[in-house]
Design an enzyme around this catalytic site. Structure first.
Site, PDB file in Angstrom:
ATOM      1  N   GLY A  20      69.070   1.703  16.700  1.00 47.96           N
ATOM      2  CA  GLY A  20      67.194   2.994  16.960  1.00 47.96           C
ATOM      3  C   GLY A  20      67.214   2.727  19.079  1.00 47.96           C
ATOM      4  CB  ILE A  21      64.953   4.241  20.634  1.00 47.51           C
ATOM      5  CG1 ILE A  21      64.382   3.957  21.711  1.00 47.51           C
ATOM      6  CG2 ILE A  21      63.827   5.119  19.703  1.00 47.51           C
ATOM      7  CD1 ILE A  21      64.258   5.597  22.246  1.00 47.51           C
ATOM      8  N   GLY A  22      63.961   1.175  20.767  1.00 50.79           N
ATOM      9  CA  GLY A  22      62.820  -0.273  20.947  1.00 50.79           C
ATOM     10  C   GLY A  22      63.464  -0.758  21.577  1.00 50.79           C
ATOM     11  CB  ALA A  23      61.302  -4.347  22.941  1.00 50.68           C
ATOM     12  CD  GLU A  27      68.557   8.301  11.762  1.00 51.51           C
ATOM     13  OE1 GLU A  27      69.180   8.115  10.550  1.00 51.51           O
ATOM     14  OE2 GLU A  27      67.602   8.374  12.617  1.00 51.51           O
ATOM     15  N   GLY A  62      66.825   7.461   8.299  1.00 50.04           N
ATOM     16  CA  GLY A  62      68.968   6.852   7.512  1.00 50.04           C
ATOM     17  C   GLY A  62      68.652   5.404   7.676  1.00 50.04           C
TER      18      GLY A  62
END
Length: 409
Positions: A202-205, A225, A317
């Site tokens: 996903g997205i993030g640090a 995803e 997901g």
């Protein structure tokens, strides 16, 4: 051609049945001009959108419905959360959430089709369900939306009315430098990823840290995803398999990413019921699913959805990809998180989660403290690995005491 007229859009919205259910492009692709017209011309409605950002209408008569709660929905007085794995949301549109209208955010037409650009997700299913009912499909046609391919393409004749705009797409704030914990976690996860693996993240640090640590790998593929700018760094480093499409369902990033996407046939956007289909995920080479959670307990159960029993996000997901990855040949599912939550000042490794469980049976839990293998281990071995290799040292004695009470030691 698509009719591009505010009055025509307003008239079409006013003609909808009472209290209609309207599905709109979600995440970072909300068609804000259409949402404004909807709020202005329809007294009451249900707005179904995934991961809704701040700014959604908030008044009597407005219900915001979703299976994945965003920042603009968590405290909304009209929130209606419908629990569902993301791969099954299209099923809901046909069975229990009938669609009266769809609001799209898309590119201008090319050769008789528009592109959904950075957000495909559940929209193709929503369009199909809506048209089968004789519903309304409205497009916000934005000249700044990148033209992407795959299931992003929608024939112009499937759109009833539209509105032309020229609006910059949302972009993330400048990323803060990676903290030491995130950097260490990223390196630990990267060490578990073989060359030639297929990635979901996903997205993030923490995901950003993993991507930064993967630039020395070779032959990597994407079946995910969503992805963001971190993929550009992998591409520039020569880490990606040039002969394989980059498969995703939605995107979010900087203008540099959007410029790279426009007309890029190497990127293949698929509808959610394909990207998140565990059977299709399981076919991917060395499928490696990398997710995160708010907390993980000594049974290997993860809560990534709720805080103090209140819905914070949703299943998303995560379950789809964990199941798919574990069934893939050479596949693995990694849960990566810090061992200590800095804001709440609590351990993220807990004896037993007291919130509804989002997922379970990851291959391993990775924190800055170490890597705790779970899959194939006995329940007592799992608990021991989590305490000694993943938990923060200041809570290990307490966790051992709780493990004895739970029959895990």
């Amino acid at each position: 051609m698509i009719t591009a007229d505010t009055a025509a859009v307003a008239a079409a919205l006013r003609a909808l049945p009472d209290n209609p259910r309207i599905v709109a492009s979600g995440n970072h692709s909300i068609p804000w001009e259409l949402v404004r017209l909807l709020d202005e011309h329809v007294e009451s409605f249900v707005l179904n959108t995934l991961n809704g950002p701040p700014g959604l209408p908030e008044r009597e008569g407005v219900v915001v419905e979703t299976s994945f709660v965003g920042a603009g929905q968590r405290r909304h007085p009209g929130l209606r959360y419908v629990p569902s794995r993301l791969s099954l949301v299209p099923v809901l549109f046909r069975r229990s959430l009938p669609v009266d209208a769809v609001l799209l955010h898309c590119s201008p037409p090319r050769d008789g089709v528009v592109s959904l650009g950075i957000e495909v997700n559940v929209l193709p299913a929503a369009i199909e369900a809506c048209r089968e009912r004789g519903g309304l499909v409205v497009a916000q046609v934005n000249e700044r939306m990148p033209f992407t391919y795959g299931d992003a393409l929608v024939p112009v004749e499937h759109i009833d009315v539209g509105l032309e705009v020229s609006i910059p797409l949302p972009t993330p704030p400048a990323a803060a430098p990676l903290g030491e914990d995130a950097r260490v976690i990223g390196e630990r996860v990267a060490a578990m990823v073989p060359d030639g693996a297929t990635l979901q993240m996903g997205i993030g640090a923490v995901p950003d840290a993993v991507l930064a640590a993967l630039t020395g790998h070779r032959g990597l593929r994407l079946w995910t995803e969503m992805f963001s700018d971190g993929v550009l760094a992998l591409d520039a480093a020569g880490a990606l398999d040039d002969d394989h499409p980059l498969t995703t369902s939605f995107l979010f990033g900087t203008q540099r990413l959007y410029d790279w996407l426009d007309g890029n046939r190497r990127v293949h956007l698929l509808r959610t019921e394909r990207t998140n289909d565990p059977a299709l995920i399981a076919r991917q080479r060395f499928m490696t699913s990398i997710n995160t959670a708010l907390e993980v307990d000594l049974f290997g159960q993860a809560n990534a959805s709720r805080i103090d029993a209140r819905i914070h996000s949703g299943f998303g997901g995560q379950t789809d990809f964990i199941v798919g990855a574990l069934h893939a040949q050479g596949g693995q599912s990694i849960m990566a998180l810090r061992s200590w939550h800095p804001k709440a000042d609590v351990s993220t490794i807990v004896p037993l989660v007291d919130e509804p469980v989002t997922s379970f049976q990851a291959s391993a839990i990775v924190t800055e403290q170490g890597t705790a293998p779970l899959f194939g281990c006995s329940e007592k071995e799992q608990a021991a690995h989590l305490i000694e290799r993943a938990a923060h040292p200041r809570v290990r004695a307490e966790l051992w005491e709780e493990a004895h009470h739970l029959g895990l030691a």
